[in-house]
Design a protein around this motif. Structure first.
Motif, short mmCIF file in Angstrom:
data_model
loop_
_atom_site.label_atom_id
_atom_site.label_comp_id
_atom_site.label_asym_id
_atom_site.label_seq_id
_atom_site.Cartn_x
_atom_site.Cartn_y
_atom_site.Cartn_z
N SER A 119 0.75 -1.17 0.02
CA SER A 119 0.00 -0.08 -0.08
C SER A 119 0.90 1.49 -0.11
O SER A 119 2.11 1.33 0.30
CB SER A 119 -0.80 0.08 1.16
N PRO A 120 0.30 2.31 -0.18
CA PRO A 120 1.07 3.61 -0.11
C PRO A 120 1.67 3.90 1.21
O PRO A 120 2.48 4.75 1.37
CB PRO A 120 -0.04 4.69 -0.50
N SER A 121 1.10 3.20 2.13
CA SER A 121 1.69 3.38 3.73
C SER A 121 2.87 2.83 3.61
O SER A 121 3.72 3.27 4.62
CB SER A 121 0.64 2.98 4.63
N GLY A 122 3.27 1.99 2.89
CA GLY A 122 4.52 1.20 3.27
C GLY A 122 5.29 0.70 1.86
O GLY A 122 4.48 1.12 0.73
N ALA A 123 6.40 0.39 1.95
CA ALA A 123 7.06 -0.12 0.56
C ALA A 123 8.07 -1.08 1.00
O ALA A 123 8.77 -1.20 2.19
CB ALA A 123 7.82 0.93 0.22
N GLY A 124 8.42 -1.90 0.15
CA GLY A 124 9.23 -3.07 0.43
C GLY A 124 8.83 -4.33 -0.31
O GLY A 124 8.22 -4.38 -1.24
N ALA A 125 9.17 -5.42 0.17
CA ALA A 125 8.96 -6.81 -0.43
C ALA A 125 8.02 -7.69 0.51
O ALA A 125 7.55 -7.45 1.37
CB ALA A 125 10.40 -7.64 -0.06
N SER A 126 7.49 -8.63 -0.27
CA SER A 126 6.43 -9.72 0.07
C SER A 126 6.92 -10.36 1.21
O SER A 126 8.00 -11.10 1.30
CB SER A 126 6.05 -10.52 -0.95
N THR A 127 6.08 -10.15 2.33
CA THR A 127 6.31 -11.17 3.60
C THR A 127 6.26 -12.52 3.33
O THR A 127 7.18 -13.46 3.94
CB THR A 127 5.49 -10.61 4.75
N SER A 128 5.46 -12.97 2.76
CA SER A 128 4.96 -14.49 2.40
C SER A 128 6.26 -15.12 1.89
O SER A 128 6.73 -16.04 2.06
CB SER A 128 3.75 -14.54 1.80
N ALA A 129 6.64 -14.21 0.58
CA ALA A 129 7.94 -14.65 -0.05
C ALA A 129 8.87 -14.63 0.97
O ALA A 129 10.04 -15.70 0.61
CB ALA A 129 8.42 -13.83 -1.51
N LEU A 130 9.16 -14.00 1.78
CA LEU A 130 10.38 -13.68 2.56
C LEU A 130 10.44 -14.66 3.61
O LEU A 130 11.24 -15.54 3.91
CB LEU A 130 10.61 -12.51 3.14
N ASN A 131 9.19 -15.15 3.93
CA ASN A 131 9.13 -16.27 4.99
C ASN A 131 9.49 -17.61 4.48
O ASN A 131 10.09 -18.62 4.99
CB ASN A 131 7.62 -16.42 5.62
N LYS A 132 9.32 -17.78 3.06
CA LYS A 132 9.51 -18.93 2.40
C LYS A 132 11.01 -19.11 2.20
O LYS A 132 11.47 -20.18 2.33
CB LYS A 132 8.69 -18.78 1.24
N VAL A 133 11.63 -17.95 1.90
CA VAL A 133 13.01 -17.79 1.72
C VAL A 133 13.65 -18.51 2.92
O VAL A 133 14.55 -19.10 3.07
CB VAL A 133 13.74 -16.73 1.14
N PHE A 134 13.34 -17.81 4.16
CA PHE A 134 13.70 -17.96 5.37
C PHE A 134 13.56 -19.29 5.74
O PHE A 134 14.60 -20.11 6.37
CB PHE A 134 13.10 -17.14 6.39
N ASP A 135 12.39 -20.08 5.60
CA ASP A 135 12.11 -21.35 6.06
C ASP A 135 12.99 -22.40 5.12
O ASP A 135 13.56 -23.31 5.99
CB ASP A 135 10.71 -21.51 5.96
N SER A 136 13.44 -22.12 4.20
CA SER A 136 14.47 -22.80 3.25
C SER A 136 15.72 -23.05 3.96
O SER A 136 16.32 -23.95 3.53
CB SER A 136 14.23 -22.44 1.82
N TYR A 137 16.00 -22.38 4.85
CA TYR A 137 17.41 -22.34 5.35
C TYR A 137 17.24 -22.65 6.87
O TYR A 137 18.53 -22.73 7.51
CB TYR A 137 18.22 -20.94 5.19
N ARG A 138 16.40 -23.04 7.41
CA ARG A 138 16.29 -23.30 8.94
C ARG A 138 17.04 -24.61 9.27
O ARG A 138 16.59 -25.45 8.11
CB ARG A 138 14.88 -23.35 9.39
N ASP A 139 17.68 -24.76 9.98
CA ASP A 139 18.53 -26.01 10.38
C ASP A 139 17.68 -27.00 11.00
O ASP A 139 17.48 -28.30 10.70
CB ASP A 139 19.68 -25.76 11.17
N SER A 140 16.74 -26.42 12.05
CA SER A 140 16.01 -27.15 12.87
C SER A 140 14.58 -26.63 13.11
O SER A 140 14.24 -25.92 13.82
CB SER A 140 16.52 -27.49 14.08
N PRO A 141 13.72 -26.98 11.93
CA PRO A 141 12.45 -26.26 12.00
C PRO A 141 11.50 -26.61 13.03
O PRO A 141 10.97 -25.78 13.74
CB PRO A 141 11.84 -26.74 10.76
N SER A 142 11.83 -27.62 13.75
CA SER A 142 11.00 -27.92 14.83
C SER A 142 11.62 -27.36 16.23
O SER A 142 10.72 -27.03 17.09
CB SER A 142 10.65 -29.62 15.03
#
Length: 269
Positions: A47-70
């Motif tokens: 929205s005009p209130s914010g600017a940046g990247a998609s949180t859902s896409a970033l979460n997916k990138v982050f999750d792909s590098y977790r060593d111990s998800p549980s």
């Protein structure tokens, strides 16, 4: 703030922490997203209130590098961090590695938190590994030529590299980081000059003093001192009653004596 359930208040707090938006904006976007935090944050940044990247896409990138998800769902450990650095084409032996750590507010070397990862990459407008590669390359280029960025990364490195539970930086670690920051081949700046091997002499001087731990003030002032010597190698800016740490006062005297001895040796030759 209108009455909200404890769960809703928690979501508002999380929204504010992740976006730096006001409570009222957080509540507005959360309500519109039916209190789905991820959807609300995505909507905010699109929205005009914010600017940046998609949180859902970033979460997916982050999750792909977790060593111990549980065991640690919101953290990336050493193995995942090393793979991530490799994927964004950043070497562990270059200053850009520390630049990424500063951007993502790593709590310690080789670790990332979900909050720091999301906040950092969102602020940079990166929500894919491809965009992160480009941004990392930009950081690599800017660190040596942008003193403010260099100083920010340099100062962030002190708490990043401290051993857990210690206030000071071990000498061996400090020396390793100085060699990284003050050598252009590593993506840092050149401190050694044709007439004065500043970096080599500084480490030699500290070794002669017994390799004492380095405190925060000395760490930070070494970078300021480096800039001063770049402007004037003959210490025209230095006064004995200045506010420099004692180690740097002693180093100035040590350098002057060493230069004198070198001149005498040249005269003998």
């Amino acid at each position: 703030m209108p009455p909200y359930s404890s769960a809703q208040k928690q979501q508002i707090m999380q929204f504010v922490n992740l976006t730096q938006a006001k409570d009222t904006a957080a509540a507005k976007f959360l309500k519109a997203a039916r209190w789905n935090l991820e959807e609300a944050i995505d909507a905010y940044f699109q929205s005009p209130s914010g600017a940046g990247a998609s949180t859902s896409a970033l979460n997916k990138v982050f999750d792909s590098y977790r060593d111990s998800p549980s065991d640690n769902p919101d953290g990336i450990g050493i193995e995942g961090a090393m793979k991530f650095y490799g994927d964004i084409e950043v070497g562990l032996d270059e200053v850009a590695c520390l630049g990424i750590a500063e951007l993502l507010k790593s709590p310690s070397m080789g670790e990332f938190t979900r909050e720091g990862f999301l906040n950092g990459w969102r602020a940079a407008g990166c929500d894919s590994v491809g965009k992160m590669i480009s941004h990392a390359a930009d950081i690599r280029e800017r660190i040596p030529i942008k003193p403010d960025l260099f100083r920010r990364v340099y100062r962030f490195t002190f708490p990043l590299c401290r051993m857990q539970g210690q206030r000071n930086l071990q000498f061996e670690i400090a020396a390793e980081q100085w060699r990284l920051f003050f050598t252009p081949q590593n993506g840092g700046v050149q401190w050694n000059t044709r007439t004065t091997p500043w970096l080599d002499w500084w480490i030699e001087f500290l070794e002669e003093r017994g390799k004492r731990p380095v405190n925060k003030d000395l760490w930070e002032q070494v970078e300021v001192f480096m800039r001063k010597t770049q402007d004037d190698e003959n210490f025209g800016w230095w006064t004995a009653d200045g506010a420099w740490p004692g180690a740097l006062d002693d180093f100035v005297e040590w350098v002057q004596k060493k230069r004198g001895k070198n001149s005498e040796a040249m005269d003998v030759e």
